[in-house]
Design an enzyme around this catalytic site. Structure first.
Site, PDB file in Angstrom:
ATOM      1  CB  CYS A 105      -0.946  -0.008   1.194  1.00 46.58           C
ATOM      2  SG  CYS A 105      -2.096  -1.402   1.195  1.00 46.58           S
ATOM      3  CG  HIS A 241      -3.321   3.565   1.931  1.00 42.16           C
ATOM      4  ND1 HIS A 241      -3.746   3.113   0.694  1.00 42.16           N
ATOM      5  CD2 HIS A 241      -3.408   2.504   2.774  1.00 42.16           C
ATOM      6  CE1 HIS A 241      -4.063   1.833   0.796  1.00 42.16           C
ATOM      7  NE2 HIS A 241      -3.875   1.450   2.037  1.00 42.16           N
ATOM      8  CG  ASN A 271      -6.732  -0.806   1.043  1.00 48.43           C
ATOM      9  OD1 ASN A 271      -5.970  -0.410   0.164  1.00 48.43           O
ATOM     10  ND2 ASN A 271      -6.293  -1.219   2.219  1.00 48.43           N
TER      11      ASN A 271
END
Length: 314
Positions: A105, A241, A271
């Site tokens: 990520c 993020h 996500n």
């Protein structure tokens, strides 16, 4: 900037038929309302190339104007060659060089830092930085704690060399801050690879990841801003993020940044790992939120653990 999202939109309600979960449960714990799933046969390179084409069009450039491609991904279509070279081929680009960065990520932050270094060192004039993921191919569809959180997509950004004064008034990447600590590997990982011969599934200790995320994201964002010679009150936008709305809110609070100055897309995308920040940047740019001269802070944490931030003047 440019981005791409697969055509299939999956609302929370779609999970109710196969999992002991509800739309309300997912929203309250993550802020996610819907996400996009890649179609059968649609790969990470396909989405990365689509986002790249959108960025090139937005910049008024063609693929031959690009010196390097860096793709941040934890979900390559093949073990090798790199996804970046596959994007290069799809764009019809036969010059320059291309490579992948894998920091899950946090991958886009790492790729952005590498792209900046290539430009500052004179090895490239224009670098196409892409975050692209097909995370739905790594999910255990019986695990309600993880499979409802992720989606697929890609975002792209083009960096170009320009002369500056070397001060915080310059436009572009002002500072980056990168970290990792492999002792936290078991908090977030995929139990597959060459050691098992399987693709594997994502495994996550959600509470521990949450705790580390809020602390480490706030610290790395503060460090990047300080390295840039700026103060927290100089921040125009935070583009985090997009993993969980509660992490985003808690990190913003630690930075003393109101949520009105945070670009949030987690409700629409879920996500998307390394794609989440460039997706959010592209959406924010398209909506007219990001304006020339704005100080934009991007920050992310992912498996490794790996985390980092960048301070950018738009």
């Amino acid at each position: 900037m440019g981005h791409y999202l697969p055509a299939r939109v999956v609302p929370n309600a779609e999970f109710e038929a196969s999992l002991d979960t509800t739309d309300e449960w997912i929203r309250s714990r993550s802020g996610i309302e819907r996400r996009h799933f890649a179609a059968e046969g649609e790969g990470t390179a396909d989405m990365g190339a689509a986002a790249a084409r959108a960025a090139l069009e937005n910049a008024g450039l063609v693929a031959g104007d690009i010196d390097a491609i860096i793709v941040a991904t934890a979900t390559p279509d093949l073990t090798f060659p790199s996804t970046a070279t596959m994007v290069q081929q799809r764009l019809g680009m036969t010059s320059g060089f291309a490579f992948d960065v894998q920091a899950v990520c946090a991958g886009f932050i790492y790729a952005l830092s590498n792209a900046n270094a290539l430009i500052v060192s004179g090895q490239a004039q224009r670098v196409l930085v892409i975050g692209a993921e097909t995370f739905t191919r790594l999910l255990d569809w019986t695990d309600r704690a993880t499979c409802v959180l992720f989606g697929d997509g890609a975002g792209a950004l083009i960096l170009e060399a320009q002369e500056g004064d070397g001060t915080s008034a310059d436009r572009g990447i002002l500072a980056t801050d990168l970290h990792s600590d492999g002792s936290y590997r078991d908090l977030l990982y995929v139990d597959g690879g060459t050691s098992t011969g399987l693709t594997g599934h994502l495994k996550m200790e959600g509470r521990e990841v949450f705790r580390h995320a809020v602390e480490k994201l706030a610290q790395t964002a503060q460090t990047a801003v300080a390295k840039a010679g700026l103060a927290e009150e100089d921040i125009t936008w935070v583009v985090p993020h997009q993993a969980n709305i509660r992490i985003i809110q808690a990190t913003a609070k630690k930075l003393d940044v109101p949520m009105e100055k945070v670009i949030v897309t987690v409700q629409d995308h879920g996500n998307t790992s390394a794609a989440s920040i460039p997706l959010a940047l592209s959406v924010g740019s398209a909506e007219g939120k990001l304006k020339a001269g704005d100080v934009v802070v991007v920050e992310a944490i992912g498996g490794g653990l790996a985390w980092g931030a960048a301070a950018i003047r738009w």
